[in-house]
Structures are given as structure tokens and as C-alpha cells.
Design an enzyme around this catalytic site. Structure first.
Site, PDB file in Angstrom:
ATOM      1  NE  ARG A  76      -3.219   2.560   2.756  1.00 51.26           N
ATOM      2  CZ  ARG A  76      -3.042   3.411   3.771  1.00 51.26           C
ATOM      3  NH1 ARG A  76      -2.290   3.081   4.808  1.00 51.26           N
ATOM      4  NH2 ARG A  76      -3.612   4.588   3.763  1.00 51.26           N
ATOM      5  CG  HIS A 120      -0.793   9.088   3.494  1.00 48.40           C
ATOM      6  ND1 HIS A 120      -0.858   7.751   3.804  1.00 48.40           N
ATOM      7  CD2 HIS A 120      -0.387   9.701   4.638  1.00 48.40           C
ATOM      8  CE1 HIS A 120      -0.489   7.566   5.076  1.00 48.40           C
ATOM      9  NE2 HIS A 120      -0.190   8.741   5.610  1.00 48.40           N
ATOM     10  CD  GLU A 166      -4.208   7.754   9.833  1.00 49.67           C
ATOM     11  OE1 GLU A 166      -3.668   8.817  10.167  1.00 49.67           O
ATOM     12  OE2 GLU A 166      -3.871   6.657  10.292  1.00 49.67           O
ATOM     13  CG  ASN A 294      -4.605   3.599   8.729  1.00 53.51           C
ATOM     14  OD1 ASN A 294      -4.790   2.559   8.092  1.00 53.51           O
ATOM     15  ND2 ASN A 294      -4.122   4.695   8.194  1.00 53.51           N
ATOM     16  CE1 TYR A 296       0.627   3.178  13.557  1.00 56.10           C
ATOM     17  CE2 TYR A 296      -1.419   4.146  12.742  1.00 56.10           C
ATOM     18  CZ  TYR A 296      -0.136   3.665  12.506  1.00 56.10           C
ATOM     19  OH  TYR A 296       0.366   3.660  11.238  1.00 56.10           O
ATOM     20  CD  GLU A 368      -1.118   4.125   8.067  1.00 57.22           C
ATOM     21  OE1 GLU A 368      -0.899   4.618   9.192  1.00 57.22           O
ATOM     22  OE2 GLU A 368      -1.254   4.814   7.045  1.00 57.22           O
TER      23      GLU A 368
HETATM   24  C1  GBH Z   1      -0.703   7.294  10.894  1.00 52.33           C
HETATM   25  O1  GBH Z   1      -1.462   8.185  11.673  1.00 52.33           O
HETATM   26  C2  GBH Z   1      -0.371   7.881   9.544  1.00 52.33           C
HETATM   27  O2  GBH Z   1      -1.265   7.435   8.539  1.00 52.33           O
HETATM   28  C3  GBH Z   1       1.044   7.627   9.090  1.00 52.33           C
HETATM   29  O3  GBH Z   1       1.365   8.455   8.003  1.00 52.33           O
HETATM   30  C4  GBH Z   1       1.982   7.815  10.248  1.00 52.33           C
HETATM   31  O4  GBH Z   1       3.329   7.712   9.869  1.00 52.33           O
HETATM   32  C5  GBH Z   1       1.654   6.780  11.282  1.00 52.33           C
HETATM   33  O5  GBH Z   1       0.330   6.809  11.634  1.00 52.33           O
HETATM   34  C6  GBH Z   1       2.473   6.902  12.558  1.00 52.33           C
HETATM   35  O6  GBH Z   1       2.212   8.087  13.220  1.00 52.33           O
HETATM   36  O7  GBH Z   1      -1.795  11.110  21.453  1.00 52.33           O
HETATM   37  O8  GBH Z   1      -2.076   9.058  22.694  1.00 52.33           O
HETATM   38  O9  GBH Z   1      -4.012  10.357  22.064  1.00 52.33           O
HETATM   39  C7  GBH Z   1      -1.644   7.846  13.027  1.00 52.33           C
HETATM   40  C8  GBH Z   1      -2.906   8.410  13.650  1.00 52.33           C
HETATM   41  C9  GBH Z   1      -3.880   9.575  15.442  1.00 52.33           C
HETATM   42  C10 GBH Z   1      -2.694   7.590  15.942  1.00 52.33           C
HETATM   43  C11 GBH Z   1      -3.713  10.079  16.839  1.00 52.33           C
HETATM   44  C12 GBH Z   1      -2.525   8.039  17.399  1.00 52.33           C
HETATM   45  C13 GBH Z   1      -3.154   9.782  19.039  1.00 52.33           C
HETATM   46  C14 GBH Z   1      -2.756   8.979  20.237  1.00 52.33           C
HETATM   47  N1  GBH Z   1      -2.776   8.729  15.057  1.00 52.33           N
HETATM   48  N2  GBH Z   1      -3.491   9.024  17.812  1.00 52.33           N
HETATM   49  S1  GBH Z   1      -2.659   9.940  21.713  1.00 52.33           S
END
Ligand code: GBH
Length: 462
Positions: A76, A120, A166, A294, A296, A368
Site C-alpha cells: 500500500r 495521504h 485518515e 488504521n 495504533y 496500518e
Molecule cells: C498514521 O497516523 C499515519 O497514517 C502515518 O502516516 C503515520 O506515519 C503513522 O500513523 C504513525 O504516526 O496522542 O495518545 O491520544 C496515526 C494516527 C492519530 C494515531 C492520533 C494516534 C493519538 C494517540 N494517530 N493518535 S494519543
């Protein structure tokens, strides 16, 4: 013991144009809002820029060979809009088209399926300058024209399309907090921008379905969402967690799967939330062939204490805090990644179940998932046990979600290689492959080798 995944499960890895390409003034590419943003002092750690980055622009063949060696089935990546239309509108730039044609052909020659993200985050600067970028409704047909060029040029070979990556980040980080390009910090702009993004997604899908049906591919959107666990079992805390999820993911997914914004947003925002016309709602509803996710991290959510409200609302969920009125916190037992994001694998399973239920069992792809680890040298990267365990534990939860009936069809590790981590520059490494930014040498980490085995056996050994 090997814990298997379903047959035909798609295994891949992901990147984004501005994060890996470099070559920002080559091949007729125009500037993007990220080129501009990187020039503003204090916006990116260390004053880093995407000018060279991983130099994928010159090294894509080597990178694709490496993907083949890792056994990736799918890759991707995103297109740099300003390589294709240098100032955002008009004729396609032949050199930009050639560049991506070479990547696509090389992937296919190596048996790797291309998954293309149209956008993106690297909007052509010309659009920002001439018409205010995502703030102006006229961006919608302009995005449609760009999408059409991509379908016409690449759609004979590319069968998996993602319109936006996103949009929450574009809206909240770019216009609410000002930590991403174009860098506005405003209370209302995120809602306007989100509205235009959602409709831009819908028009691209409409064009694809009307004009490219013969290409027989699939098109969808990728949203991001962190999971929320109620701090206590109280009704107020459970409502707070639910509200937080609706403001996060419901904001972007409800219009597409349900035809409108969540009721809780309308109640709390009133006129500040734009309205979809009947025609727009019709265009939106069902406009994604799959649910791109995505994911995390996870936080605890609770009803704010009225006495400490102002203080608690600033932390956590990046902007829109006053509107949601949810207090976010961390369980002190949680381990965090280098980003300070909590490692909570069960959150992934719960989020998948929440999506499955709310959106009526969509086909889901995790487009992701991954983590940043502090890796000061090659040696530490070659032993990235933390990252390997992160993938193992999150994938194990994915498997449990599938067993529970969730229609999860694929998983893309973020990221193929260390790269430009937006406002964090090169200090945060998400790659399964190490990049030495002096020599640009690539070296697969322990996690990459582990992931190769997962792909080969279609399962995780626990
Ligand atoms: C992605 O976004 C992106 O698509 C990518 O480009 C990037 O490199 C990758 O992640 C890594 O950052 O501050 O504890 O409340 C991630 C989206 C949104 C995930 C906000 C974490 C906040 C956590 N992020 N979220 S916190």
C-alpha cells in the site's frame, strides 16, 4: 503453536509518498503543503524535511526487490498529487505518470499487488494558494478530476484503491491543532474541512464506479481510530467512551455507512456541523467497498469532573475536546511506544467488534498498524523485540476478532521502512526495515523477518 489466519487473507505493508519518496523537485513535481510546512521554523523536529527522505524516488526498484524477499503479497503506497498535477489542476505531468507506472509494473512483475492511496496528506501547494485547499467546497470536483486521471492511467493494472488516508488527521491535526500542514489551529475549520474531504471521497468513488467499472477493481476509504475503554463501569463513563468513538470514527464513517453524521455530533455542534443535501447523502451512502482501518492505540475515557474540566479537556484526543467533553487518561500499567502511545492489543479486537456491529459487518482491512521504537543504532534495530511483540500481540487479537465473526480480510504493517514521521521528522522509527539516513542503506529488522514467517505460514506462532 501456529495460529492460522483465514485462507486468502491479504498480508502487506504500507508507506506514503511524502514520507519516503524524496526527489521533491525532480520529475516535474510541484510543491505540496508539506514542503511548505517543513520550512516553517519549529513545525518539524530537527528542522527535518521530506527533500531526500528514503530516496525511494531513485531506489524504488531496490525497495520492491526487498518487498519480494520479505514475501509481501500487497504493498500500500500513496501517490504524490503534485507529481501528477504539479499545481493541482489540469493536464497530467507525463514524468509523474511514468514514475508511478514503473512502480506499478515492477510490483506486478514481482507478484505484489499494488494498493494505491490517492491522498495521504500532501495537497498541491497551488491549490492551497489559489482556492484555500480543503476549506473550500470547490476542492470536491478538483479532487474528482485528479482521481479520474489516476483511474485512467493506472486502473488497468491497479485493482485496489483507497481515496483518502485518515481524513481525521487532515482535519484535526491540520486545522484544529495546527501540528500538521497547513497548520491552522481553529475550532470550526476541522468540521468544514472534514465535510469537504468526505464529499471528495464520495465523488472519486462515483467517478470510479461510473467510468471505470470495466476495470473491475475495488475502492474504499481508510479511517483511523484509537479505541476507548470506559474508566469505570458507570453509565456516564460508558457514554463518554461511546461519544468519543462517535466523534472520532463515526464522524467519518457514519456518513458513508449510515448517510449522515452521528446524532451526538449534531446535538453538540448544532450549526457548526455542516449539513449534507439529499443528493450528497445518496452519493455518500455505500460509497466504500471495504472498511479501511488504521489503528495504533487506546485510552481510557470518562465523564469529565466539572471542577477540573478545563484542565483535563486539553490533554489527549487532539482538539475538538470541548465539543466532545470526554476526559481521556492512561492506565498506569500500560506500556507505551516511543510516541507515548499505549500498547493495548485488546483494544484492537474491541474496536474491530465495534465497527463490525455499528456498520453491519463490513469487510475490514487493517491498512496500518505498528509502533515507533527508539533505535539509536543498527544493532538495536536488528533486535526490535518490542516491535515484533507488538505485531504478534495485535495480530493475535485480530485473530480473536475473526473467530468472533468479524470479517477482517487483510493486514498492512506500518511501515515498510523507517521514514519521515511528519512533525516528528526522522527521530521516530516505525519501519520493519531500518534506513540509515546517511548512507540510505536498508536493513530488515528482526520484526521484518518475523513478519515474513507470518506471511509464509499464514499464521502467527505464539
Ligand atoms: C498514521 O497516523 C499515519 O497514517 C502515518 O502516516 C503515520 O506515519 C503513522 O500513523 C504513525 O504516526 O496522542 O495518545 O491520544 C496515526 C494516527 C492519530 C494515531 C492520533 C494516534 C493519538 C494517540 N494517530 N493518535 S494519543
Amino acid at each position: 503453536m501456529n495460529q492460522p489466519f483465514p485462507e486468502h487473507f491479504v498480508w502487506g505493508s504500507a508507506t506514503a509518498s511524502y514520507q519516503i519518496e524524496g526527489g521533491t523537485t525532480e520529475g516535474g513535481r510541484g510543491a505540496s503543503i508539506w514542503d511548505t510546512f517543513c520550512q516553517i521554523p519549529g513545525k518539524v523536529a530537527g528542522g527535518d524535511t521530506g527533500d531526500v527522505s528514503c530516496d525511494h524516488f531513485h531506489r524504488f526498484e531496490e525497495d520492491i526487490k526487498m518487498m519480494k524477499e520479505l514475501g509481501l503479497q500487497a504493498y500500500r503506497f500513496s501517490l504524490s498529487w503534485s507529481r501528477i498535477q504539479p499545481d493541482g489542476t489540469g493536464e497530467a505531468n507525463a514524468e509523474g505518470i511514468t514514475f508511478y507506472n514503473k512502480i506499478i509494473d515492477c510490483l506486478l512483475a514481482h507478484g505484489i499487488e499494488p494498493w494505491i492511496t490517492l491522498y495521504h496528506w500532501d495537497l498541491p501547494q497551488g491549490l492551497e494558494d489559489r482556492m484555500g485547499g480543503w476549506l473550500d467546497k470547490s476542492i470536491i470536483p478538483i479532487f474528482g478530476d485528479y482521481a479520474r486521471i489516476c483511474f485512467e492511467q493506472f486502473g488497468d493494472r491497479v485493482k485496489n484503491w483507497i481515496t483518502l488516508n485518515e481524513p481525521w488527521c487532515s482535519a484535526v491535526l491540520g486545522y484544529g491543532l495546527g501540528v500538521h500542514a497547513p497548520g491552522y489551529a481553529d475550532a470550526d475549520m476541522p468540521y468544514v474541512v472534514a465535510h469537504n474531504l468526505i464529499l471528495s471521497h464520495a465523488i472519486a468513488v462515483k467517478i470510479y464506479r461510473e467510468e471505470s467499472a470495466h476495470q473491475q477493481g475495488r475502492i474504499g476509504i481508510t479511517n483511523n481510530c484509537d479505541w476507548r475503554i470506559p474508566l469505570t463501569d458507570s453509565e456516564a463513563d460508558r457514554a463518554a467512551a461511546q461519544r468519543s468513538l462517535e466523534f472520532f470514527l463515526g464522524w467519518f464513517a457514519d456518513p458513508i455507512w449510515k448517510g449522515d453524521y452521528p446524532a451526538v455530533m449534531r446535538e453538540r455542534l448544532g450549526d457548526r456541523l455542516p449539513v449534507f443535501s439529499a443528493d450528497e447523502r445518496e452519493m455518500l451512502l455505500g460509497s466504500s467497498d471495504f472498511f479501511g482501518l488504521n489503528h495504533y492505540t487506546t485510552m481510557l475515557a470518562s465523564e469529565p469532573d466539572p471542577d477540573t474540566k478545563a484542565e483535563v479537556n486539553i490533554a489527549g484526543n487532539g482538539g475538538m475536546a470541548e465539543d466532545q467533553d470526554v476526559h481521556l487518561s492512561n492506565d498506569p500499567d500500560w506500556v507505551q511506544t516511543q510516541m507515548g502511545w499505549n500498547i493495548v492489543p485488546e483494544g484492537c479486537r474491541e474496536l474491530l467488534k465495534w465497527i463490525d456491529e455499528r456498520y453491519d459487518q463490513p469487510e475490514i482491512y487493517i491498512t496500518e498498524n505498528g509502533c515507533a521504537v527508539d533505535e539509536p543504532d543498527l544493532e538495536s534495530a536488528l533486535h526490535d523485540v518490542t516491535r515484533r511483540d507488538f505485531f504478534k500481540d495485535y495480530l493475535n487479537e485480530c485473530r480473536h476478532a475473526i473467530t468472533a465473526g468479524v470479517d477482517l480480510r487483510g493486514y498492512f504493517a506500518w511501515s515498510l521502512m523507517d521514514n519521515f514521521e511528519w512533525s516528528w521528522g526522522y527521530e521516530r522509527r516505525f519501519g520493519i526495515v531500518r534506513v540509515d539516513y546517511e548512507t540510505l542503506e536498508r536493513t530488515p529488522k528482526l520484526s521484518a523477518k518475523w513478519f515474513s514467517e507470518v506471511i509464509e505460514t499464514n499464521g502467527i506462532s505464539m
